[in-house]
Write an enzyme that holds these catalytic residues in place. Structure first.
Site, PDB file in Angstrom:
ATOM      1  N   THR A   5      -4.492  -3.217  -7.945  1.00 19.03           N
ATOM      2  CA  THR A   5      -6.052  -3.707  -7.778  1.00 19.03           C
ATOM      3  C   THR A   5      -5.990  -4.117  -6.390  1.00 19.03           C
ATOM      4  OG1 THR A   5      -5.575  -4.631 -10.075  1.00 19.03           O
ATOM      5  CG2 THR A   5      -7.524  -5.341  -8.882  1.00 19.03           C
ATOM      6  N   PRO A   6      -6.740  -3.126  -5.637  1.00 14.56           N
ATOM      7  CA  PRO A   6      -6.761  -3.535  -4.342  1.00 14.56           C
ATOM      8  C   PRO A   6      -7.495  -4.896  -3.958  1.00 14.56           C
ATOM      9  CG  PRO A   6      -7.341  -1.211  -4.513  1.00 14.56           C
ATOM     10  CD  PRO A   6      -7.157  -1.625  -5.979  1.00 14.56           C
ATOM     11  N   LEU A   7      -7.387  -5.209  -2.738  1.00 14.59           N
ATOM     12  CA  LEU A   7      -7.853  -6.814  -2.454  1.00 14.59           C
ATOM     13  C   LEU A   7      -9.443  -7.028  -2.306  1.00 14.59           C
ATOM     14  CD1 LEU A   7      -5.946  -6.884   0.940  1.00 14.59           C
ATOM     15  CD2 LEU A   7      -5.341  -8.507  -1.275  1.00 14.59           C
TER      16      LEU A   7
ATOM     17  N   PHE B  99       2.542  -3.454  -1.437  1.00 14.39           N
ATOM     18  CA  PHE B  99       1.204  -3.806  -1.994  1.00 14.39           C
ATOM     19  C   PHE B  99       0.496  -4.220  -0.528  1.00 14.39           C
ATOM     20  CE2 PHE B  99       2.968  -5.396  -6.247  1.00 14.39           C
ATOM     21  CZ  PHE B  99       2.989  -3.903  -6.707  1.00 14.39           C
ATOM     22  N   PRO B 100       0.279  -3.402   0.453  1.00 12.68           N
ATOM     23  CA  PRO B 100      -0.436  -3.778   1.570  1.00 12.68           C
ATOM     24  C   PRO B 100      -1.894  -3.866   1.283  1.00 12.68           C
ATOM     25  CG  PRO B 100       0.344  -1.475   1.923  1.00 12.68           C
ATOM     26  CD  PRO B 100       0.936  -2.151   0.731  1.00 12.68           C
TER      27      PRO B 100
ATOM     28  N   TYR C 146       9.985   6.576  -8.892  1.00 13.50           N
ATOM     29  CA  TYR C 146       8.466   6.893  -9.217  1.00 13.50           C
ATOM     30  C   TYR C 146       8.610   8.163  -9.787  1.00 13.50           C
ATOM     31  CZ  TYR C 146       8.183   3.259  -5.452  1.00 13.50           C
ATOM     32  OH  TYR C 146       8.126   2.244  -4.634  1.00 13.50           O
TER      33      TYR C 146
HETATM   34  N1  LIG Z   1       9.833  -2.125  -2.979  1.00 16.89           N
HETATM   35  C1  LIG Z   1       8.984  -2.212  -4.039  1.00 16.89           C
HETATM   36  O1  LIG Z   1       9.424  -3.187  -4.790  1.00 16.89           O
HETATM   37  C2  LIG Z   1       7.622  -1.593  -4.258  1.00 16.89           C
HETATM   38  C3  LIG Z   1       6.571  -2.034  -4.868  1.00 16.89           C
HETATM   39  C4  LIG Z   1       5.426  -1.460  -4.998  1.00 16.89           C
HETATM   40  C5  LIG Z   1       5.188  -0.506  -3.959  1.00 16.89           C
HETATM   41  N2  LIG Z   1       6.079  -0.176  -3.052  1.00 16.89           N
HETATM   42  C6  LIG Z   1       5.758   0.928  -1.827  1.00 16.89           C
HETATM   43  O2  LIG Z   1       4.750   0.369  -1.120  1.00 16.89           O
HETATM   44  C7  LIG Z   1       3.798   1.487  -1.130  1.00 16.89           C
HETATM   45  C8  LIG Z   1       2.566   0.609  -1.120  1.00 16.89           C
HETATM   46  O3  LIG Z   1       2.018  -0.004  -2.076  1.00 16.89           O
HETATM   47  P1  LIG Z   1       1.308   0.502  -3.416  1.00 16.89           P
HETATM   48  O4  LIG Z   1       0.876   1.805  -3.321  1.00 16.89           O
HETATM   49  O5  LIG Z   1       1.561   0.271  -4.759  1.00 16.89           O
HETATM   50  O6  LIG Z   1      -0.185  -0.542  -3.169  1.00 16.89           O
HETATM   51  P2  LIG Z   1      -1.116  -0.718  -1.807  1.00 16.89           P
HETATM   52  O7  LIG Z   1      -0.861   0.310  -0.784  1.00 16.89           O
HETATM   53  O8  LIG Z   1      -1.322  -1.951  -1.575  1.00 16.89           O
HETATM   54  O9  LIG Z   1      -2.541  -0.067  -2.818  1.00 16.89           O
HETATM   55  C9  LIG Z   1      -2.701   1.114  -3.462  1.00 16.89           C
HETATM   56  C10 LIG Z   1      -3.907   1.182  -4.192  1.00 16.89           C
HETATM   57  O10 LIG Z   1      -4.936   1.143  -3.482  1.00 16.89           O
HETATM   58  C11 LIG Z   1      -5.858   2.304  -3.533  1.00 16.89           C
HETATM   59  N3  LIG Z   1      -6.307   2.699  -2.136  1.00 16.89           N
HETATM   60  C12 LIG Z   1      -5.607   3.057  -1.069  1.00 16.89           C
HETATM   61  N4  LIG Z   1      -6.255   3.440   0.157  1.00 16.89           N
HETATM   62  C13 LIG Z   1      -7.653   2.695  -0.311  1.00 16.89           C
HETATM   63  C14 LIG Z   1      -8.764   2.953   0.376  1.00 16.89           C
HETATM   64  N5  LIG Z   1      -8.738   3.198   1.611  1.00 16.89           N
HETATM   65  N6  LIG Z   1      -9.964   2.445  -0.326  1.00 16.89           N
HETATM   66  C15 LIG Z   1      -9.702   2.085  -1.545  1.00 16.89           C
HETATM   67  N7  LIG Z   1      -8.862   2.037  -2.118  1.00 16.89           N
HETATM   68  C16 LIG Z   1      -7.487   2.385  -1.732  1.00 16.89           C
HETATM   69  C17 LIG Z   1      -5.098   2.945  -4.345  1.00 16.89           C
HETATM   70  O11 LIG Z   1      -5.897   3.951  -4.989  1.00 16.89           O
HETATM   71  P3  LIG Z   1      -6.483   5.581  -4.755  1.00 16.89           P
HETATM   72  O12 LIG Z   1      -5.024   6.247  -5.142  1.00 16.89           O
HETATM   73  O13 LIG Z   1      -7.427   5.849  -5.644  1.00 16.89           O
HETATM   74  O14 LIG Z   1      -6.449   5.539  -3.192  1.00 16.89           O
HETATM   75  C18 LIG Z   1      -4.159   2.289  -4.999  1.00 16.89           C
HETATM   76  O15 LIG Z   1      -4.673   1.845  -6.227  1.00 16.89           O
HETATM   77  C19 LIG Z   1       3.813   2.221  -2.489  1.00 16.89           C
HETATM   78  O16 LIG Z   1       3.481   3.677  -2.185  1.00 16.89           O
HETATM   79  C20 LIG Z   1       5.442   2.222  -2.542  1.00 16.89           C
HETATM   80  O17 LIG Z   1       6.033   3.431  -1.684  1.00 16.89           O
HETATM   81  C21 LIG Z   1       7.341  -0.750  -3.116  1.00 16.89           C
END
Ligand SMILES: NC(=O)c1ccc[n+]([C@@H]2O[C@H](COP(=O)([O-])OP(=O)(O)OC[C@H]3O[C@@H](n4cnc5c(N)ncnc54)[C@H](OP(=O)(O)O)[C@@H]3O)[C@@H](O)[C@H]2O)c1
Length: 299
Positions: free
Chosen positions: A226-228, A220-221, A70
Protein backbone atom coordinates in the site's frame (compact mmCIF):
# COMPACT_ATOMS: atom_id res chain seq x y z
CA UNK A 1 14.15 7.84 -22.80
CA UNK A 2 17.74 7.73 -21.51
CA UNK A 3 18.25 7.89 -17.74
CA UNK A 4 21.95 7.04 -17.68
CA UNK A 5 23.01 10.61 -17.04
CA UNK A 6 20.62 10.72 -14.11
CA UNK A 7 21.93 7.61 -12.43
CA UNK A 8 25.54 8.58 -11.99
CA UNK A 9 25.50 8.69 -8.21
CA UNK A 10 27.09 5.38 -7.33
CA UNK A 11 28.10 3.37 -4.29
CA UNK A 12 30.80 0.70 -4.04
CA UNK A 13 30.01 -2.18 -1.71
CA UNK A 14 32.74 -2.37 0.93
CA UNK A 15 35.69 -4.68 0.22
CA UNK A 16 34.37 -5.35 -3.27
CA UNK A 17 34.71 -4.26 -6.86
CA UNK A 18 30.92 -3.98 -7.11
CA UNK A 19 29.84 -0.42 -7.86
CA UNK A 20 26.13 0.19 -8.36
CA UNK A 21 23.96 3.13 -9.28
CA UNK A 22 22.11 4.15 -6.13
CA UNK A 23 18.80 3.96 -7.99
CA UNK A 24 18.16 0.24 -8.41
CA UNK A 25 15.14 -1.97 -8.89
CA UNK A 26 13.34 -4.44 -6.61
CA UNK A 27 11.95 -7.39 -8.54
CA UNK A 28 9.47 -8.76 -5.99
CA UNK A 29 6.41 -7.12 -7.58
CA UNK A 30 7.06 -9.04 -10.82
CA UNK A 31 5.74 -12.30 -9.39
CA UNK A 32 2.02 -12.92 -9.68
CA UNK A 33 -0.85 -12.86 -7.28
CA UNK A 34 -3.07 -15.82 -6.58
CA UNK A 35 -6.06 -14.80 -4.50
CA UNK A 36 -4.74 -13.73 -1.11
CA UNK A 37 -1.21 -15.05 -1.74
CA UNK A 38 1.41 -12.33 -2.20
CA UNK A 39 4.03 -12.55 -4.96
CA UNK A 40 2.87 -16.04 -5.82
CA UNK A 41 3.11 -17.81 -9.17
CA UNK A 42 3.82 -16.18 -12.54
CA UNK A 43 2.63 -12.68 -13.47
CA UNK A 44 -0.40 -12.32 -15.75
CA UNK A 45 1.81 -10.68 -18.37
CA UNK A 46 5.08 -12.61 -18.55
CA UNK A 47 6.33 -10.82 -21.67
CA UNK A 48 5.54 -7.46 -20.01
CA UNK A 49 7.64 -8.44 -16.98
CA UNK A 50 10.53 -9.40 -19.24
CA UNK A 51 10.28 -6.11 -21.15
CA UNK A 52 10.27 -4.20 -17.86
CA UNK A 53 13.48 -5.89 -16.68
CA UNK A 54 15.20 -5.19 -20.01
CA UNK A 55 13.99 -1.60 -19.94
CA UNK A 56 15.32 -1.12 -16.41
CA UNK A 57 18.79 -2.33 -17.35
CA UNK A 58 18.80 -0.41 -20.65
CA UNK A 59 17.89 2.69 -18.62
CA UNK A 60 20.92 2.35 -16.35
CA UNK A 61 19.77 0.13 -13.48
CA UNK A 62 22.65 -2.15 -12.46
CA UNK A 63 21.39 -3.27 -9.05
CA UNK A 64 18.45 -5.69 -8.97
CA UNK A 65 17.10 -7.08 -5.71
CA UNK A 66 15.39 -10.47 -5.84
CA UNK A 67 14.85 -13.74 -4.04
CA UNK A 68 14.05 -17.28 -5.05
CA UNK A 69 11.08 -17.23 -2.70
CA UNK A 70 9.27 -14.64 -4.85
CA UNK A 71 6.97 -16.87 -6.85
CA UNK A 72 8.66 -19.10 -5.59
CA UNK A 73 11.38 -19.25 -8.28
CA UNK A 74 9.36 -17.04 -10.66
CA UNK A 75 11.21 -13.75 -10.24
CA UNK A 76 14.63 -15.31 -10.63
CA UNK A 77 13.53 -17.23 -13.70
CA UNK A 78 12.15 -14.01 -15.23
CA UNK A 79 15.43 -12.21 -14.53
CA UNK A 80 17.36 -15.02 -16.21
CA UNK A 81 15.07 -15.08 -19.24
CA UNK A 82 15.18 -11.30 -19.61
CA UNK A 83 18.82 -10.55 -18.92
CA UNK A 84 21.14 -13.57 -19.29
CA UNK A 85 23.90 -13.48 -20.41
CA UNK A 86 24.14 -10.70 -17.84
CA UNK A 87 25.87 -7.34 -18.45
CA UNK A 88 29.25 -7.27 -16.69
CA UNK A 89 28.25 -4.43 -14.36
CA UNK A 90 24.91 -5.88 -13.22
CA UNK A 91 24.78 -6.75 -9.51
CA UNK A 92 22.00 -9.16 -8.57
CA UNK A 93 21.31 -9.29 -4.84
CA UNK A 94 19.27 -12.20 -3.56
CA UNK A 95 18.18 -13.39 -0.15
CA UNK A 96 17.80 -16.64 1.74
CA UNK A 97 16.38 -17.59 5.12
CA UNK A 98 12.69 -17.84 4.31
CA UNK A 99 10.58 -20.35 2.42
CA UNK A 100 6.98 -20.44 1.19
CA UNK A 101 4.26 -22.81 2.33
CA UNK A 102 1.70 -24.19 -0.15
CA UNK A 103 -0.74 -21.63 1.26
CA UNK A 104 1.68 -18.80 0.37
CA UNK A 105 2.85 -18.34 3.97
CA UNK A 106 6.39 -17.09 4.64
CA UNK A 107 8.26 -19.49 6.92
CA UNK A 108 11.76 -19.58 8.40
CA UNK A 109 14.20 -21.66 6.32
CA UNK A 110 17.40 -21.12 8.23
CA UNK A 111 18.69 -24.65 8.80
CA UNK A 112 21.97 -25.69 7.20
CA UNK A 113 20.18 -27.92 4.68
CA UNK A 114 17.64 -25.23 3.78
CA UNK A 115 20.29 -22.53 3.32
CA UNK A 116 22.48 -24.71 1.11
CA UNK A 117 19.42 -25.69 -0.96
CA UNK A 118 18.35 -22.03 -1.24
CA UNK A 119 21.76 -20.91 -2.51
CA UNK A 120 21.75 -23.69 -5.11
CA UNK A 121 18.16 -22.83 -6.11
CA UNK A 122 19.19 -19.20 -6.62
CA UNK A 123 22.24 -20.22 -8.67
CA UNK A 124 20.20 -22.56 -10.88
CA UNK A 125 17.23 -20.24 -11.40
CA UNK A 126 19.39 -17.19 -12.09
CA UNK A 127 21.78 -19.25 -14.26
CA UNK A 128 24.87 -18.18 -12.33
CA UNK A 129 27.98 -19.95 -10.98
CA UNK A 130 28.39 -17.38 -8.20
CA UNK A 131 25.88 -15.09 -6.49
CA UNK A 132 27.09 -11.47 -6.18
CA UNK A 133 25.42 -10.75 -2.83
CA UNK A 134 23.28 -12.98 -0.62
CA UNK A 135 21.28 -11.37 2.18
CA UNK A 136 20.48 -13.53 5.18
CA UNK A 137 16.83 -12.75 6.04
CA UNK A 138 16.25 -13.02 9.78
CA UNK A 139 12.91 -14.67 10.62
CA UNK A 140 12.63 -14.55 14.43
CA UNK A 141 9.57 -12.36 13.94
CA UNK A 142 7.94 -11.86 10.55
CA UNK A 143 6.86 -8.30 11.20
CA UNK A 144 9.73 -6.57 12.99
CA UNK A 145 13.46 -7.18 13.46
CA UNK A 146 13.77 -9.22 16.60
CA UNK A 147 16.78 -10.32 18.65
CA UNK A 148 18.34 -13.77 18.33
CA UNK A 149 21.72 -15.10 17.28
CA UNK A 150 22.42 -15.43 13.55
CA UNK A 151 25.73 -17.21 14.11
CA UNK A 152 24.66 -20.64 12.84
CA UNK A 153 23.12 -19.55 9.52
CA UNK A 154 25.88 -17.01 8.90
CA UNK A 155 28.52 -19.67 9.44
CA UNK A 156 26.83 -21.74 6.73
CA UNK A 157 26.81 -18.76 4.33
CA UNK A 158 30.47 -18.05 5.13
CA UNK A 159 31.31 -21.67 4.17
CA UNK A 160 29.43 -21.27 0.88
CA UNK A 161 31.33 -18.03 0.32
CA UNK A 162 34.62 -19.88 0.85
CA UNK A 163 33.48 -22.46 -1.69
CA UNK A 164 33.06 -19.64 -4.22
CA UNK A 165 29.26 -19.84 -4.48
CA UNK A 166 28.70 -16.43 -2.88
CA UNK A 167 30.81 -13.28 -3.35
CA UNK A 168 29.44 -11.08 -0.58
CA UNK A 169 27.05 -11.38 2.34
CA UNK A 170 24.39 -8.97 3.58
CA UNK A 171 21.65 -9.03 6.21
CA UNK A 172 17.94 -8.32 6.15
CA UNK A 173 15.32 -7.58 8.82
CA UNK A 174 17.95 -7.28 11.54
CA UNK A 175 18.76 -5.31 14.68
CA UNK A 176 21.99 -3.39 15.41
CA UNK A 177 23.00 -6.18 17.84
CA UNK A 178 22.62 -8.79 15.12
CA UNK A 179 24.64 -6.66 12.69
CA UNK A 180 27.44 -6.33 15.25
CA UNK A 181 27.41 -10.10 15.84
CA UNK A 182 27.42 -10.78 12.11
CA UNK A 183 30.36 -8.46 11.46
CA UNK A 184 32.44 -10.50 13.93
CA UNK A 185 31.74 -13.61 11.81
CA UNK A 186 31.95 -12.37 8.22
CA UNK A 187 32.25 -9.02 6.36
CA UNK A 188 28.79 -7.52 5.79
CA UNK A 189 28.33 -5.35 2.69
CA UNK A 190 24.68 -4.29 3.02
CA UNK A 191 21.69 -4.22 5.34
CA UNK A 192 18.12 -4.41 4.00
CA UNK A 193 15.45 -3.33 6.49
CA UNK A 194 12.01 -1.72 6.36
CA UNK A 195 12.48 2.06 6.04
CA UNK A 196 10.74 4.92 4.27
CA UNK A 197 9.48 8.47 4.89
CA UNK A 198 6.88 7.23 7.38
CA UNK A 199 8.83 4.38 8.97
CA UNK A 200 12.19 5.52 10.32
CA UNK A 201 13.14 3.26 13.21
CA UNK A 202 16.57 2.77 11.61
CA UNK A 203 17.70 6.42 11.53
CA UNK A 204 20.60 5.92 13.95
CA UNK A 205 21.52 2.61 12.33
CA UNK A 206 21.74 4.20 8.87
CA UNK A 207 24.18 6.80 10.16
CA UNK A 208 26.27 4.12 11.85
CA UNK A 209 26.37 1.95 8.72
CA UNK A 210 27.34 4.97 6.60
CA UNK A 211 30.27 5.57 8.96
CA UNK A 212 31.35 1.98 8.30
CA UNK A 213 30.86 2.18 4.51
CA UNK A 214 28.07 -0.42 4.57
CA UNK A 215 25.11 0.04 2.21
CA UNK A 216 21.62 0.49 3.62
CA UNK A 217 18.91 -0.76 1.25
CA UNK A 218 15.41 0.04 2.47
CA UNK A 219 12.68 -2.42 1.62
CA UNK A 220 9.17 -0.97 1.18
CA UNK A 221 10.81 2.35 0.09
CA UNK A 222 7.43 3.49 -1.24
CA UNK A 223 5.44 1.97 1.61
CA UNK A 224 5.18 -1.56 0.19
CA UNK A 225 1.95 -3.13 -1.05
CA UNK A 226 0.00 0.00 0.00
CA UNK A 227 2.14 2.92 -1.26
CA UNK A 228 2.64 5.93 1.05
CA UNK A 229 -0.19 8.45 1.26
CA UNK A 230 0.22 11.80 2.97
CA UNK A 231 -1.05 15.32 2.36
CA UNK A 232 2.41 16.68 3.19
CA UNK A 233 3.99 14.40 0.59
CA UNK A 234 1.40 15.35 -2.04
CA UNK A 235 1.88 19.07 -1.34
CA UNK A 236 5.68 18.75 -1.61
CA UNK A 237 5.28 16.81 -4.86
CA UNK A 238 3.03 19.39 -6.51
CA UNK A 239 5.37 22.19 -5.34
CA UNK A 240 8.26 20.39 -7.08
CA UNK A 241 6.24 19.38 -10.13
CA UNK A 242 6.94 15.73 -9.28
CA UNK A 243 4.86 12.79 -8.09
CA UNK A 244 4.60 11.74 -4.42
CA UNK A 245 6.52 8.51 -5.15
CA UNK A 246 9.34 10.48 -6.80
CA UNK A 247 9.60 12.71 -3.74
CA UNK A 248 9.65 9.65 -1.45
CA UNK A 249 12.54 8.16 -3.45
CA UNK A 250 14.46 11.44 -3.73
CA UNK A 251 14.12 11.85 0.05
CA UNK A 252 15.74 8.45 0.58
CA UNK A 253 18.59 9.23 -1.83
CA UNK A 254 19.22 12.53 -0.06
CA UNK A 255 18.93 10.92 3.39
CA UNK A 256 22.39 9.29 3.30
CA UNK A 257 25.10 8.51 0.71
CA UNK A 258 25.04 4.79 1.64
CA UNK A 259 21.31 4.55 0.77
CA UNK A 260 20.60 2.32 -2.25
CA UNK A 261 16.97 2.32 -3.34
CA UNK A 262 15.16 -0.63 -4.90
CA UNK A 263 11.58 0.52 -5.62
CA UNK A 264 9.40 -2.35 -6.78
CA UNK A 265 6.97 -2.06 -9.64
CA UNK A 266 5.28 -4.18 -12.26
CA UNK A 267 4.51 -1.10 -14.37
CA UNK A 268 6.87 0.36 -16.98
CA UNK A 269 5.26 3.77 -16.48
CA UNK A 270 6.02 3.61 -12.75
CA UNK A 271 9.54 2.30 -13.46
CA UNK A 272 10.33 5.36 -15.59
CA UNK A 273 8.76 7.66 -13.03
CA UNK A 274 10.85 6.09 -10.26
CA UNK A 275 14.11 6.29 -12.23
CA UNK A 276 13.58 9.97 -12.87
CA UNK A 277 13.50 10.56 -9.10
CA UNK A 278 17.29 10.14 -9.16
CA UNK A 279 17.53 13.68 -10.53
CA UNK A 280 15.06 15.32 -8.17
CA UNK A 281 16.63 17.66 -5.61
CA UNK A 282 14.67 18.40 -2.45
CA UNK A 283 15.36 21.85 -1.00
CA UNK A 284 15.85 22.29 2.76
CA UNK A 285 12.35 23.66 3.39
CA UNK A 286 10.76 20.65 1.68
CA UNK A 287 12.97 18.28 3.71
CA UNK A 288 11.79 20.01 6.89
CA UNK A 289 8.14 19.56 5.89
CA UNK A 290 8.70 15.91 5.02
CA UNK A 291 10.24 15.27 8.44
CA UNK A 292 6.75 15.70 9.89
CA UNK A 293 5.64 12.50 8.15
CA UNK A 294 7.79 10.33 10.44
CA UNK A 295 5.39 8.07 12.34
CA UNK A 296 7.89 5.75 13.96
CA UNK A 297 9.51 5.95 17.36
CA UNK A 298 13.28 5.37 17.26
CA UNK A 299 14.52 1.95 18.25
N1 LIG B 1 14.08 -8.10 2.76
C1 LIG B 1 12.78 -8.16 2.82
O1 LIG B 1 12.22 -8.73 3.77
C2 LIG B 1 11.96 -7.51 1.78
C3 LIG B 1 10.58 -7.31 1.99
C4 LIG B 1 9.86 -6.67 1.01
C5 LIG B 1 10.46 -6.24 -0.16
N2 LIG B 1 11.79 -6.47 -0.36
C6 LIG B 1 12.47 -5.97 -1.58
O2 LIG B 1 12.27 -4.57 -1.63
C7 LIG B 1 11.76 -4.21 -2.93
C8 LIG B 1 10.87 -2.99 -2.80
O3 LIG B 1 9.77 -3.27 -1.95
P1 LIG B 1 8.29 -3.47 -2.47
O4 LIG B 1 8.28 -3.67 -3.94
O5 LIG B 1 7.65 -4.51 -1.64
O6 LIG B 1 7.60 -2.12 -2.06
P2 LIG B 1 7.73 -0.61 -2.58
O7 LIG B 1 8.83 -0.48 -3.56
O8 LIG B 1 7.73 0.24 -1.38
O9 LIG B 1 6.33 -0.38 -3.28
C9 LIG B 1 5.83 -1.22 -4.26
C10 LIG B 1 4.38 -0.78 -4.52
O10 LIG B 1 4.38 0.56 -4.99
C11 LIG B 1 3.76 0.61 -6.28
N3 LIG B 1 4.52 1.59 -7.05
C12 LIG B 1 5.80 1.51 -7.48
N4 LIG B 1 6.17 2.62 -8.15
C13 LIG B 1 5.10 3.44 -8.13
C14 LIG B 1 4.83 4.73 -8.65
N5 LIG B 1 5.77 5.40 -9.32
N6 LIG B 1 3.60 5.26 -8.45
C15 LIG B 1 2.65 4.59 -7.78
N7 LIG B 1 2.82 3.36 -7.27
C16 LIG B 1 4.03 2.78 -7.45
C17 LIG B 1 3.81 -0.77 -6.82
O11 LIG B 1 2.70 -1.02 -7.66
P3 LIG B 1 2.87 -1.17 -9.26
O12 LIG B 1 3.42 -2.53 -9.52
O13 LIG B 1 1.48 -0.98 -9.77
O14 LIG B 1 3.79 -0.07 -9.71
C18 LIG B 1 3.71 -1.62 -5.56
O15 LIG B 1 2.35 -1.76 -5.18
C19 LIG B 1 11.02 -5.47 -3.39
O16 LIG B 1 10.83 -5.47 -4.77
C20 LIG B 1 11.93 -6.55 -2.89
O17 LIG B 1 12.97 -6.75 -3.82
C21 LIG B 1 12.54 -7.07 0.60
Amino acid sequence: MPYHANLTATFTLPGSSLTVNRMGYGAMQLAGKDGSKMVWGPPKDVEGAISLLRDAVASGVNHIDTSDFYGPHVTNQLIRRALAPYPGDLVIVTKVGAGRGEDGSWNPALSRIELIAAVHDNLRNLGLDTLDVVNLRSMFDRYRPSEGSLEEPLTVLAELQQQGLIRHIGLSHVTPTQIAEARRIVPIVCVQNHYNLAHRADDALITDLARNGIAYVPFFPLGGFTPLQSDTLSTAASHLNATPMQVALAWLLQRSPNMLVIPGTSSITHLHENLQAATLHLPAEVLADLDAINQTPQR
